[in-house]
Design a protein around this motif. Structure first.
Motif, PDB file in Angstrom:
ATOM      1  N   ALA A 298     -12.029  -4.396   2.978  1.00 16.21           N
ATOM      2  CA  ALA A 298     -12.123  -3.155   2.201  1.00 16.21           C
ATOM      3  C   ALA A 298     -11.065  -2.151   2.650  1.00 16.21           C
ATOM      4  CB  ALA A 298     -13.520  -2.566   2.340  1.00 16.21           C
ATOM      5  N   ILE A 299     -10.877  -2.022   3.973  1.00 16.08           N
ATOM      6  CA  ILE A 299      -9.872  -1.083   4.488  1.00 16.08           C
ATOM      7  C   ILE A 299      -8.471  -1.502   4.040  1.00 16.08           C
ATOM      8  CG2 ILE A 299      -8.795  -0.175   6.583  1.00 16.08           C
ATOM      9  CD1 ILE A 299     -11.533  -0.435   7.953  1.00 16.08           C
ATOM     10  N   SER A 300      -8.200  -2.814   4.068  1.00  9.25           N
ATOM     11  CA  SER A 300      -6.866  -3.296   3.672  1.00  9.25           C
ATOM     12  C   SER A 300      -6.607  -3.025   2.192  1.00  9.25           C
ATOM     13  CB  SER A 300      -6.728  -4.791   3.970  1.00  9.25           C
ATOM     14  OG  SER A 300      -7.504  -5.582   3.085  1.00  9.25           O
ATOM     15  N   THR A 301      -7.650  -3.106   1.364  1.00  5.17           N
ATOM     16  CA  THR A 301      -7.496  -2.784  -0.059  1.00  5.17           C
ATOM     17  C   THR A 301      -7.160  -1.315  -0.237  1.00  5.17           C
ATOM     18  OG1 THR A 301      -9.063  -4.535  -0.664  1.00  5.17           O
ATOM     19  CG2 THR A 301      -8.636  -2.833  -2.308  1.00  5.17           C
ATOM     20  N   ALA A 302      -7.801  -0.464   0.549  1.00  2.16           N
ATOM     21  CA  ALA A 302      -7.491   0.968   0.494  1.00  2.16           C
ATOM     22  C   ALA A 302      -6.045   1.235   0.900  1.00  2.16           C
ATOM     23  CB  ALA A 302      -8.448   1.740   1.400  1.00  2.16           C
ATOM     24  N   GLY A 303      -5.475   0.340   1.692  1.00  2.00           N
ATOM     25  CA  GLY A 303      -4.080   0.506   2.099  1.00  2.00           C
ATOM     26  C   GLY A 303      -3.116   0.515   0.931  1.00  2.00           C
ATOM     27  N   PHE A 304      -3.449  -0.169  -0.156  1.00  2.00           N
ATOM     28  CA  PHE A 304      -2.587  -0.158  -1.341  1.00  2.00           C
ATOM     29  C   PHE A 304      -2.539   1.239  -1.968  1.00  2.00           C
ATOM     30  CE2 PHE A 304      -3.702  -4.713  -1.134  1.00  2.00           C
ATOM     31  CZ  PHE A 304      -2.426  -5.266  -1.184  1.00  2.00           C
ATOM     32  N   SER A 305      -3.652   1.953  -1.937  1.00  2.00           N
ATOM     33  CA  SER A 305      -3.658   3.330  -2.438  1.00  2.00           C
ATOM     34  C   SER A 305      -2.708   4.198  -1.623  1.00  2.00           C
ATOM     35  CB  SER A 305      -5.073   3.916  -2.380  1.00  2.00           C
ATOM     36  OG  SER A 305      -5.924   3.303  -3.318  1.00  2.00           O
ATOM     37  N   LEU A 306      -2.715   3.969  -0.302  1.00  2.00           N
ATOM     38  CA  LEU A 306      -1.816   4.719   0.571  1.00  2.00           C
ATOM     39  C   LEU A 306      -0.360   4.399   0.250  1.00  2.00           C
ATOM     40  CD1 LEU A 306      -1.534   6.648   2.969  1.00  2.00           C
ATOM     41  CD2 LEU A 306      -1.698   4.662   4.489  1.00  2.00           C
ATOM     42  N   LEU A 307      -0.064   3.121   0.000  1.00  2.00           N
ATOM     43  CA  LEU A 307       1.307   2.724  -0.341  1.00  2.00           C
ATOM     44  C   LEU A 307       1.736   3.349  -1.663  1.00  2.00           C
ATOM     45  CD1 LEU A 307       3.774   1.019   0.400  1.00  2.00           C
ATOM     46  CD2 LEU A 307       2.743  -0.902  -0.837  1.00  2.00           C
ATOM     47  N   ALA A 308       0.787   3.468  -2.612  1.00  2.00           N
ATOM     48  CA  ALA A 308       1.099   4.102  -3.898  1.00  2.00           C
ATOM     49  C   ALA A 308       1.500   5.554  -3.701  1.00  2.00           C
ATOM     50  CB  ALA A 308      -0.107   3.998  -4.827  1.00  2.00           C
ATOM     51  N   LEU A 309       0.910   6.219  -2.722  1.00  2.00           N
ATOM     52  CA  LEU A 309       1.251   7.617  -2.435  1.00  2.00           C
ATOM     53  C   LEU A 309       2.588   7.720  -1.690  1.00  2.00           C
ATOM     54  CD1 LEU A 309      -2.263   8.897  -1.274  1.00  2.00           C
ATOM     55  CD2 LEU A 309      -1.102   9.464  -3.426  1.00  2.00           C
ATOM     56  N   ILE A 310       2.850   6.760  -0.791  1.00  2.00           N
ATOM     57  CA  ILE A 310       4.093   6.792   0.000  1.00  2.00           C
ATOM     58  C   ILE A 310       5.303   6.452  -0.850  1.00  2.00           C
ATOM     59  CG2 ILE A 310       5.327   5.684   1.909  1.00  2.00           C
ATOM     60  CD1 ILE A 310       2.622   5.265   3.262  1.00  2.00           C
ATOM     61  N   GLY A 311       5.142   5.444  -1.738  1.00  2.00           N
ATOM     62  CA  GLY A 311       6.265   4.999  -2.555  1.00  2.00           C
ATOM     63  C   GLY A 311       6.929   3.757  -1.973  1.00  2.00           C
ATOM     64  N   PRO A 312       8.128   3.415  -2.457  1.00  2.00           N
ATOM     65  CA  PRO A 312       8.785   2.148  -2.083  1.00  2.00           C
ATOM     66  C   PRO A 312       9.359   2.129  -0.670  1.00  2.00           C
ATOM     67  CG  PRO A 312      10.210   3.401  -3.544  1.00  2.00           C
ATOM     68  CD  PRO A 312       8.915   4.159  -3.474  1.00  2.00           C
ATOM     69  N   SER A 313       8.493   2.131   0.311  1.00  2.00           N
ATOM     70  CA  SER A 313       8.893   2.026   1.713  1.00  2.00           C
ATOM     71  C   SER A 313       8.748   0.572   2.161  1.00  2.00           C
ATOM     72  CB  SER A 313       8.013   2.935   2.581  1.00  2.00           C
ATOM     73  OG  SER A 313       8.067   2.554   3.938  1.00  2.00           O
ATOM     74  N   ALA A 318       5.557  -3.981   4.210  1.00  2.00           N
ATOM     75  CA  ALA A 318       5.319  -5.010   5.220  1.00  2.00           C
ATOM     76  C   ALA A 318       3.965  -4.812   5.899  1.00  2.00           C
ATOM     77  CB  ALA A 318       6.431  -4.993   6.259  1.00  2.00           C
ATOM     78  N   ALA A 319       3.642  -3.568   6.232  1.00  2.00           N
ATOM     79  CA  ALA A 319       2.379  -3.280   6.901  1.00  2.00           C
ATOM     80  C   ALA A 319       1.188  -3.592   6.004  1.00  2.00           C
ATOM     81  CB  ALA A 319       2.342  -1.811   7.333  1.00  2.00           C
ATOM     82  N   VAL A 320       1.277  -3.197   4.730  1.00  2.00           N
ATOM     83  CA  VAL A 320       0.171  -3.423   3.802  1.00  2.00           C
ATOM     84  C   VAL A 320      -0.034  -4.913   3.547  1.00  2.00           C
ATOM     85  CG1 VAL A 320      -0.542  -3.135   1.393  1.00  2.00           C
ATOM     86  CG2 VAL A 320       0.266  -1.173   2.690  1.00  2.00           C
ATOM     87  N   ILE A 321       1.061  -5.642   3.305  1.00  2.00           N
ATOM     88  CA  ILE A 321       0.953  -7.087   3.043  1.00  2.00           C
ATOM     89  C   ILE A 321       0.426  -7.812   4.268  1.00  2.00           C
ATOM     90  CG2 ILE A 321       2.341  -9.164   2.702  1.00  2.00           C
ATOM     91  CD1 ILE A 321       3.950  -7.718   0.627  1.00  2.00           C
ATOM     92  N   LEU A 326      -3.827 -10.722   6.600  1.00  2.00           N
ATOM     93  CA  LEU A 326      -4.520 -11.008   7.853  1.00  2.00           C
ATOM     94  C   LEU A 326      -6.036 -10.902   7.657  1.00  2.00           C
ATOM     95  CD1 LEU A 326      -3.936 -11.548  10.936  1.00  2.00           C
ATOM     96  CD2 LEU A 326      -4.266  -9.104  11.259  1.00  2.00           C
ATOM     97  N   SER A 327      -6.483  -9.793   7.080  1.00  2.00           N
ATOM     98  CA  SER A 327      -7.921  -9.598   6.869  1.00  2.00           C
ATOM     99  C   SER A 327      -8.456 -10.575   5.820  1.00  2.00           C
ATOM    100  CB  SER A 327      -8.200  -8.153   6.438  1.00  2.00           C
ATOM    101  OG  SER A 327      -7.545  -7.842   5.233  1.00  2.00           O
ATOM    102  N   GLY A 328      -7.632 -10.855   4.779  1.00  2.00           N
ATOM    103  CA  GLY A 328      -8.053 -11.816   3.769  1.00  2.00           C
ATOM    104  C   GLY A 328      -8.215 -13.210   4.346  1.00  2.00           C
TER     105      GLY A 328
END
Length: 407
Positions: A298-313, A318-321, A326-328
């Motif tokens: 669940a936390i890793s899924t929330a990480g995609f929302s964070l990436l959407a806010l950060i943009g193309p970093s 790499a951190a989100v994937i 890993l959790s998956g």
């Protein structure tokens, strides 16, 4: 007597789980991405290529003939290895046949050969799942399942990425011959492995083999609750994964960046996650692992929302994937081990085939509205919703844990 953990990890049974997983993973993409590439190269119409997805139906319907494999024992190699050898040989022959077809001249002959491949591949999956459940002790199911899943992914990597790379240098017919030959690893494993010793007698008639597996399961306390848990445990993770590629492209990553990072971080993070998950299950048990890995998913899924806010970093990607894979990987190891542990060893093939078929339903049904959701509420809101959707699975786990006997 407790067996040291290093002896459990390096036991022949774990190696067998990995190699059988490899044998099961090879055929899957040979009737999907590799076959699609071959047909596209041969000029087959896109509408026909799309229809070829139907050849994958045996993977969804395998519970229909699983009772036959519980009921009958062939006169060689035992109840599980006998069937396994037959299906592996037939699968090898079906891949050779598929490689001899011509997509541009006889696409329906290609479809028939591909259907043979998926039927024999699904049948191999049924027997391997039953074998693993019966061969491993309950406390070994987590590690054994993680090694099986990792072997499966290595087989998929060989067939998918390896098959497409080889097709640049050899004909597709030769590629399919090579992949058929790679299944020799599974045949050698079957011949050298031991037949599981099961105290429960095999079914002896139609009622015992077809009716009783379902009667036995649904007579258990909380049977429907457990099925709901199987359906919902990974639904948030599956919904999110359906839209990750459009998401990456939409926020500004190039296809090269996505491919490089996903291959470099995604594949190896999943492999490591599966291994770590297996070790954690071995030490803490299946239920505690389901709790831990479910929360991490669940936390890793929330990480995609964070990436959407950060943009193309790139570092963010790499951190989100890495975290998501890993959790998956850990969650899948516990999930597969849990389903295996639910089966009655008298009907292992039938009950596991039923549960694993149910496992695929959320991937199909939950994927349907994801595009609409993303368009309506945006990427941040979409992935937040996927995180929230994971909560019912954890809520069900609270009740399911009380019904579980192998903590």
């Amino acid at each position: 007597m407790n067996i040291p953990i290093y002896r459990q990890i390096f036991s022949p049974r774990m190696l067998v789980s990995f190699l059988m997983g490899f044998s099961c993973g090879v055929p899957l993409l040979l009737t999907l991405s590799v076959l699609q590439a071959w047909m596209k190269e041969e000029g087959v119409d896109l509408s026909v290529i799309g229809l070829f997805s139907l050849v994958g139906l045996p993977y969804t319907l395998k519970f229909l003939w699983a009772p036959v494999l519980d009921r009958f024992t062939l006169p060689f190699l035992g109840r599980r290895r006998g069937w396994l050898l037959v299906f592996q040989l037939l699968l090898m022959g079906a891949l050779v046949l598929l490689g001899m077809t011509n997509p541009s001249q006889a696409p329906w002959l290609v479809a028939l050969a591909a259907l043979f491949v998926t039927f024999f591949s699904a049948s191999q999956d049924i027997v391997v799942d039953a074998y693993r459940r019966e061969d491993l002790a309950d406390n070994e199911l987590g590690l054994g399942s993680s090694l099986y899943v990792n072997g499966y992914r290595v087989g998929m990597l060989l067939a998918g990425s390896g098959g497409l790379i080889l097709a640049d240098y050899f004909s597709f017919a030769q590629v399919y011959l090579f992949m058929a030959a790679s299944l020799g690893i599974g045949i050698i494993t079957t011949l050298l492995s031991r037949e599981p010793q099961v105290e429960e007698a095999a079914p002896t008639n139609f009622q015992e083999s077809v009716v009783q597996p379902f009667v036995e399961y649904f007579s258990r306390n909380g049977a429907l609750l457990i099925l709901l848990f199987v359906l919902f445990y990974k639904i948030g993770d599956q919904m999110a994964s359906t839209m990750t590629i459009p998401f990456y492209l939409d926020i500004g990553f190039t296809k090269t960046q996505i491919g490089a990072v996903a291959k470099l971080f995604g594949f190896w993070a999943t492999i490591i996650g599966g291994l770590v998950g297996g070790l954690v299950i071995l030490r803490t048990g299946i239920i505690r692992s389901l709790w831990l890995f479910g929360i991490l998913q669940a936390i890793s899924t929330a990480g995609f929302s964070l990436l959407a806010l950060i943009g193309p970093s790139l570092s963010g990607l790499a951190a989100v994937i890495a975290f998501e894979n890993l959790s998956g990987g850990m969650g899948t190891a516990a999930y597969v081990a849990y389903m295996a542990s639910l089966t009655n060893k008298k009907f292992t093939a039938t009950q596991y085939a039923l549960l694993s078929s149910l496992m695929g339903i959320p991937r199909v049904l939950a994927s349907a509205p994801t595009g609409f959701m993303a368009e309506s509420i945006g990427w941040v809101g979409f992935f937040f919703c996927c995180t929230v959707v994971a909560i019912p699975g954890l809520f069900l786990l609270h009740w399911v844990a009380k019904l579980y006997h192998y903590k």
